[in-house]
Design a protein around this motif. Structure first.
Motif, PDB file in Angstrom:
ATOM      1  N   PRO A 121       0.803  -1.231   0.000  1.00  0.00           N
ATOM      2  CA  PRO A 121       0.000   0.000   0.000  1.00  0.00           C
ATOM      3  C   PRO A 121       0.833   1.277   0.000  1.00  0.00           C
ATOM      4  CG  PRO A 121      -0.847  -1.573   1.612  1.00  0.00           C
ATOM      5  CD  PRO A 121       0.469  -2.107   1.130  1.00  0.00           C
ATOM      6  N   ASP A 122       2.047   1.225   0.564  1.00  0.00           N
ATOM      7  CA  ASP A 122       2.870   2.433   0.624  1.00  0.00           C
ATOM      8  C   ASP A 122       3.782   2.582  -0.595  1.00  0.00           C
ATOM      9  OD1 ASP A 122       4.429   0.255   1.205  1.00  0.00           O
ATOM     10  OD2 ASP A 122       5.523   1.193   2.857  1.00  0.00           O
ATOM     11  N   ALA A 123       3.600   1.746  -1.622  1.00  0.00           N
ATOM     12  CA  ALA A 123       4.413   1.826  -2.826  1.00  0.00           C
ATOM     13  C   ALA A 123       3.974   3.003  -3.691  1.00  0.00           C
ATOM     14  CB  ALA A 123       4.311   0.528  -3.620  1.00  0.00           C
ATOM     15  N   THR A 124       4.887   3.451  -4.538  1.00  0.00           N
ATOM     16  CA  THR A 124       4.578   4.478  -5.539  1.00  0.00           C
ATOM     17  C   THR A 124       4.427   3.780  -6.881  1.00  0.00           C
ATOM     18  OG1 THR A 124       5.843   6.159  -4.344  1.00  0.00           O
ATOM     19  CG2 THR A 124       5.362   6.576  -6.674  1.00  0.00           C
ATOM     20  N   VAL A 125       3.252   3.917  -7.482  1.00  0.00           N
ATOM     21  CA  VAL A 125       2.948   3.222  -8.726  1.00  0.00           C
ATOM     22  C   VAL A 125       3.074   4.186  -9.906  1.00  0.00           C
ATOM     23  CG1 VAL A 125       1.153   2.022 -10.040  1.00  0.00           C
ATOM     24  CG2 VAL A 125       1.468   1.530  -7.608  1.00  0.00           C
ATOM     25  N   ALA A 163      -6.807   5.800  -5.794  1.00  0.00           N
ATOM     26  CA  ALA A 163      -7.492   5.589  -4.511  1.00  0.00           C
ATOM     27  C   ALA A 163      -6.743   4.597  -3.626  1.00  0.00           C
ATOM     28  CB  ALA A 163      -8.916   5.095  -4.761  1.00  0.00           C
ATOM     29  N   ILE A 164      -5.759   3.900  -4.185  1.00  0.00           N
ATOM     30  CA  ILE A 164      -5.057   2.852  -3.440  1.00  0.00           C
ATOM     31  C   ILE A 164      -3.607   3.220  -3.178  1.00  0.00           C
ATOM     32  CG2 ILE A 164      -4.526   0.384  -3.397  1.00  0.00           C
ATOM     33  CD1 ILE A 164      -6.685   0.019  -5.571  1.00  0.00           C
ATOM     34  N   PHE A 165      -2.947   3.815  -4.192  1.00  0.00           N
ATOM     35  CA  PHE A 165      -1.516   4.110  -4.095  1.00  0.00           C
ATOM     36  C   PHE A 165      -1.243   5.568  -4.428  1.00  0.00           C
ATOM     37  CE2 PHE A 165      -2.082  -0.187  -5.925  1.00  0.00           C
ATOM     38  CZ  PHE A 165      -1.502  -0.955  -4.929  1.00  0.00           C
TER      39      PHE A 165
END
Length: 319
Positions: free
Chosen positions: A210-214, A227-229
């Motif tokens: 969840p704390d990743a940067t996409v 809404a998630i990342f």
């Protein structure tokens, strides 16, 4: 100009000739050292885990003193119930990893002098063992997400007046699939196959922290990722990288699988597309590893992997 890794001496640490010249006894010793590396090649019973094992004199197998279970160097592995010499399996692994963009079953069957069916199943068993490395892996940090559509080609009609718009849904075969890849920068690559890119959002949410940067492109179905990342977008109509967002590493994976399709496999069909994509992900992740190290990694993965439920007796079930 820097020398490419593949043409450097560091990329070559395996000789196919040495593997091919092995005797069966040498091949069994190599399998034993790879499979039971933690015990320095001392066999361990795959049935009860006992180390009280002795070699049989009548055939190349072992007997467990604890449970009286007989086993060989390939028992309980993905190469169980083998019919080829042990050396041929080592040679198959060596040939498989020595190719940069894949090895098709027809070429493998000629190299090993076996039926096409045998080579087809053998190659897929190796792919299954390699894919097991990342079966439960989750990604974190900087993760690039993108999709690549494969298959479903519709051949145009001979005469121009009979041709249709192949972009329209009613004129397509329904076999076209998209490979959605999640690639962690300086990490591993996870590909999945879907009917459309939008179907992949739930899987991305499960396999990326969840704390990743996409990083993604401007396709509308990636809007849900915000809404998630923490999501960064790149518009490929203007640039491939703007200093903030970039999906070039995902595109590098797609380049590899497209070259594999064009130059080696020629046709990647739906039922096997996921297996081929996972193979290309493994090759992409190990592109800076010498062929000798790849050989040891693949052989260890095959001997650590249990018998395949999909490929064991595959042609007998199909016929």
């Amino acid at each position: 100009m820097a020398q490419h890794f593949l043409i450097s001496a560091a990329a070559r640490s395996l000789s196919l000739a040495k593997v091919a010249r092995m005797t069966d006894e040498e091949a069994r010793d190599a399998f034993r050292l790879i499979r039971w590396a933690s015990t320095e090649g001392q066999p361990v019973c795959p049935h009860c885990g006992c180390m009280g094992v002795y070699a049989l004199k009548c055939r190349p197998a072992f007997m467990c003193k604890g449970c009286n279970h007989q086993f060989s160097v390939t028992s309980g592995t993905i190469f169980a119930d083998r019919k080829l010499p042990v050396r041929d399996y080592l040679l198959a692994v060596a040939i498989f990893v020595n190719e940069v963009k894949g090895k098709n079953a027809l070429a493998l069957s000629r190299d090993l002098d076996v039926q096409y069916k045998t080579a087809f199943v053998l190659a897929h068993k190796i792919r299954e063992a390699l894919a097991a490395e990342v079966e439960t892996l989750n990604l974190a940090g900087e993760v690039e997400v993108d999709g690549c559509y494969i298959g479903g080609h519709v051949r145009p009609a001979n005469y121009k007046e009979n041709r249709v718009d192949r972009r329209r849904a009613e004129n397509q075969t329904g076999k076209r699939r998209v490979i959605v890849v999640m690639r962690e920068r300086n990490g591993r690559t996870l590909p999945f196959v879907f009917k459309s890119e939008g179907e992949s959002v739930e899987t991305i949410a499960e396999r990326v922290a969840p704390d990743a940067t996409v990083h993604a492109d401007e396709a509308a179905h990636w809007d849900k990722l915000h809404a998630i990342f923490l999501t960064k977008r790149i518009n490929h109509q203007h640039a491939y990288s703007d200093g903030e967002a970039c999906t070039n590493q995902a595109e590098s994976f797609f380049s590899r699988i497209r070259r594999a399709e064009a130059g080696h496999f020629h046709h990647l069909s739906g039922p096997y597309l996921a297996a081929y994509s996972r193979e290309m992900a493994w090759r992409e992740d190990h592109r800076r590893v010498s062929n000798g190290e790849q050989y040891l990694i693949a052989a260890n993965a095959a001997l650590a992997h249990p018998m395949s439920r999909q490929w064991r007796g595959y042609w007998q079930r199909s016929n």
